[in-house]
Design a protein around this motif. Structure first.
Motif, PDB file in Angstrom:
ATOM      1  N   UNK A  11       0.777  -1.227   0.000  1.00 49.98           N
ATOM      2  CA  UNK A  11       0.000   0.000   0.000  1.00 49.98           C
ATOM      3  C   UNK A  11       0.806   1.273   0.000  1.00 49.98           C
ATOM      4  N   UNK A  12       2.129   1.174  -0.194  1.00 50.11           N
ATOM      5  CA  UNK A  12       2.983   2.362  -0.158  1.00 50.11           C
ATOM      6  C   UNK A  12       3.499   2.756  -1.540  1.00 50.11           C
ATOM      7  N   UNK A  13       3.076   2.050  -2.576  1.00 51.60           N
ATOM      8  CA  UNK A  13       3.424   2.436  -3.933  1.00 51.60           C
ATOM      9  C   UNK A  13       4.695   1.835  -4.481  1.00 51.60           C
ATOM     10  N   UNK A  14       5.362   0.962  -3.716  1.00 50.92           N
ATOM     11  CA  UNK A  14       6.568   0.312  -4.222  1.00 50.92           C
ATOM     12  C   UNK A  14       6.158  -0.832  -5.145  1.00 50.92           C
ATOM     13  N   UNK A  15       6.585  -0.778  -6.403  1.00 50.64           N
ATOM     14  CA  UNK A  15       6.133  -1.755  -7.388  1.00 50.64           C
ATOM     15  C   UNK A  15       6.455  -3.180  -6.962  1.00 50.64           C
ATOM     16  N   UNK A  16       7.661  -3.421  -6.462  1.00 56.69           N
ATOM     17  CA  UNK A  16       8.031  -4.771  -6.064  1.00 56.69           C
ATOM     18  C   UNK A  16       7.113  -5.328  -4.999  1.00 56.69           C
ATOM     19  N   UNK A  17       6.815  -4.538  -3.980  1.00 54.84           N
ATOM     20  CA  UNK A  17       5.945  -5.005  -2.901  1.00 54.84           C
ATOM     21  C   UNK A  17       4.504  -5.176  -3.370  1.00 54.84           C
ATOM     22  N   UNK A  18       4.052  -4.317  -4.279  1.00 52.62           N
ATOM     23  CA  UNK A  18       2.692  -4.472  -4.796  1.00 52.62           C
ATOM     24  C   UNK A  18       2.573  -5.740  -5.643  1.00 52.62           C
ATOM     25  N   UNK A  19       3.635  -6.098  -6.359  1.00 54.94           N
ATOM     26  CA  UNK A  19       3.616  -7.348  -7.118  1.00 54.94           C
ATOM     27  C   UNK A  19       3.623  -8.552  -6.177  1.00 54.94           C
ATOM     28  N   UNK A  20       4.359  -8.454  -5.069  1.00 56.19           N
ATOM     29  CA  UNK A  20       4.330  -9.526  -4.075  1.00 56.19           C
ATOM     30  C   UNK A  20       2.925  -9.697  -3.511  1.00 56.19           C
ATOM     31  N   UNK A  21       2.263  -8.590  -3.228  1.00 57.98           N
ATOM     32  CA  UNK A  21       0.891  -8.655  -2.722  1.00 57.98           C
ATOM     33  C   UNK A  21      -0.017  -9.330  -3.744  1.00 57.98           C
ATOM     34  N   UNK A  22       0.119  -8.949  -5.012  1.00 58.44           N
ATOM     35  CA  UNK A  22      -0.701  -9.553  -6.063  1.00 58.44           C
ATOM     36  C   UNK A  22      -0.400 -11.043  -6.203  1.00 58.44           C
ATOM     37  N   UNK A  23       0.869 -11.404  -6.079  1.00 57.14           N
ATOM     38  CA  UNK A  23       1.266 -12.811  -6.216  1.00 57.14           C
ATOM     39  C   UNK A  23       0.630 -13.666  -5.126  1.00 57.14           C
ATOM     40  N   UNK A 163      10.033 -14.583  -8.812  1.00 60.65           N
ATOM     41  CA  UNK A 163      10.457 -15.470  -9.896  1.00 60.65           C
ATOM     42  C   UNK A 163       9.297 -16.345 -10.356  1.00 60.65           C
ATOM     43  N   UNK A 164       8.305 -16.526  -9.508  1.00 54.04           N
ATOM     44  CA  UNK A 164       7.140 -17.345  -9.852  1.00 54.04           C
ATOM     45  C   UNK A 164       5.958 -16.492 -10.289  1.00 54.04           C
ATOM     46  N   UNK A 165       6.132 -15.184 -10.318  1.00 56.30           N
ATOM     47  CA  UNK A 165       5.039 -14.278 -10.677  1.00 56.30           C
ATOM     48  C   UNK A 165       4.793 -14.348 -12.179  1.00 56.30           C
ATOM     49  N   UNK A 166       3.534 -14.578 -12.561  1.00 57.74           N
ATOM     50  CA  UNK A 166       3.212 -14.800 -13.969  1.00 57.74           C
ATOM     51  C   UNK A 166       2.225 -13.754 -14.479  1.00 57.74           C
ATOM     52  N   UNK A 167       2.641 -12.501 -14.472  1.00 59.35           N
ATOM     53  CA  UNK A 167       1.822 -11.472 -15.107  1.00 59.35           C
ATOM     54  C   UNK A 167       1.856 -11.670 -16.614  1.00 59.35           C
ATOM     55  N   UNK A 168       0.779 -11.314 -17.332  1.00 56.95           N
ATOM     56  CA  UNK A 168       0.769 -11.493 -18.793  1.00 56.95           C
ATOM     57  C   UNK A 168       1.963 -10.851 -19.481  1.00 56.95           C
TER      58      UNK A 168
END
Length: 350
Positions: A11-23, A163-168
């Motif tokens: 929730x702080x706008x850091x792309x890496x952490x937001x991708x972890x949340x989505x993962x 490494x396991x994140x599979x965004x389109x």
């Protein structure tokens, strides 16, 4: 219905952490639809309908929502450290204590440990010993756990979960890129501004293209000023993976002060070099067999130029090595994912 509380630097706008949340949101939702997923964020998203978000700061509200048998899951990141903020560390320890008091099972996945001061190590160790299982994203983090006497949880040595994140945008295989000769991407942090300005100016003069890239909103204003001062193109602020997908074909290689910038670049097949005082960057570069330098190194500007020239002198081999490492790291990430899911399954049947 049992609940799983997912937390991290969300929730702080850091792309890496937001991708972890989505993962982790996608992973938990797909494999455990019977669980009620609750995500702790800086600010709740009232419009989200697939899962509930709550303020991470309202521990009183969380205590009323938690019940024995629920799960508290830490989803990636370097949250147990006190180099950038002791307040943040105290918050996470308070959250673990609350979960223990409410008799929740605690699982910490994809963790990067440290840097921690001597006081931080003494504080963190007992709290982490209350977890059921902890997976670490690198050997340095696992060694930190052992040094702190963390021996009660199940420990697992893995890699970064992304490494396991599979965004389109990450599903394609890197093809021949349309880059200009020596086009460098620089994942930028706001610290060390004066030394960084000198290095970046030298890189801009020595190599044909230079683009500053930020993953965190707080870094962008400084990157914008530095870009103007050295006469470079305006920096990019990446808030989605597709932003990197747009620029990756134009880049030859990357230099990274942001861990997940380096990782995402590697998923696109881009060679890289680490530059940071943070041990997580060094640990990642060791995994990738990439050069890594610190701002504390003598003549770091000369070292960086020589390392870049060495990569560019045999770019084809460097790109092939990245693809081989990418395959290896993605395999390890899938194995860690299986370990994580199995641990949750075992917890639910207790």
């Amino acid at each position: 219905m049992k609940k799983v509380f997912l937390f991290g630097y969300y929730g702080f706008g850091n792309l890496g952490d937001e991708l972890l949340c989505a993962y982790y949101t996608s992973l938990l939702g797909a494999h455990f639809p019977e669980l009620k997923l609750i995500i702790l964020r800086d600010k709740p998203n009232e419009q989200e309908i697939e899962y509930k978000t709550v303020s991470r700061w309202n521990l009183w509200q969380l205590s009323k929502m938690m019940a024995p048998g629920d799960l508290l899951v830490g989803g990636g990141g370097s949250i147990f450290q006190d180099a950038t903020s002791k307040r943040s560390l105290f918050y996470y320890l308070a959250l673990l204590r609350l979960a223990g008091w409410r008799r929740l099972e605690i699982i910490l996945a994809g963790q990067g440990l440290g840097p921690l001061s001597s006081l931080g190590r003494r504080l963190v160790g007992p709290y982490l010993n209350s977890a059921l299982g902890i997976s670490c994203r690198d050997q340095w983090s696992l060694a930190t756990l052992v040094e702190m006497g963390v021996n009660r949880p199940l420990l697992y040595l893995g890699v970064d979960p992304l490494w396991d994140f599979q965004a389109p945008e990450l599903l394609f295989k890197p093809a021949k890129r349309r880059y200009r000769p020596s086009a460098l991407g620089f994942f930028f942090r706001k610290e060390e501004r004066n030394r960084k300005q000198r290095l970046l100016f030298r890189l801009k003069l020595r190599f044909e293209g230079l683009r500053l890239i930020t993953l965190f909103p707080e870094d962008y204003p400084v990157a914008e000023v530095v870009s103007q001062e050295i006469g470079a193109s305006p920096p990019l602020l990446l808030t989605e993976v597709r932003g990197l997908a747009a620029i990756a074909p134009e880049l030859t290689m990357v230099i990274g002060e942001r861990l997940h910038g380096l990782l995402l670049a590697a998923k696109y097949g881009l060679p890289g070099i680490g530059l940071s005082n943070d041990p997580k960057i060094k640990a990642f570069c060791q995994q990738m067999e990439w050069p890594c330098f610190s701002w504390q190194d003598l003549c770091v500007e000369n070292l960086m130029v020589m390392a870049i020239e060495e990569v560019l002198s045999d770019l084809g081999s460097a790109e092939q090595q990245v693809l081989q490492k990418r395959t290896e790291m993605e395999k390890k990430a899938r194995e860690e994912r299986d370990w994580f899911l199995q641990l949750i399954e075992q917890t639910l049947v207790k």
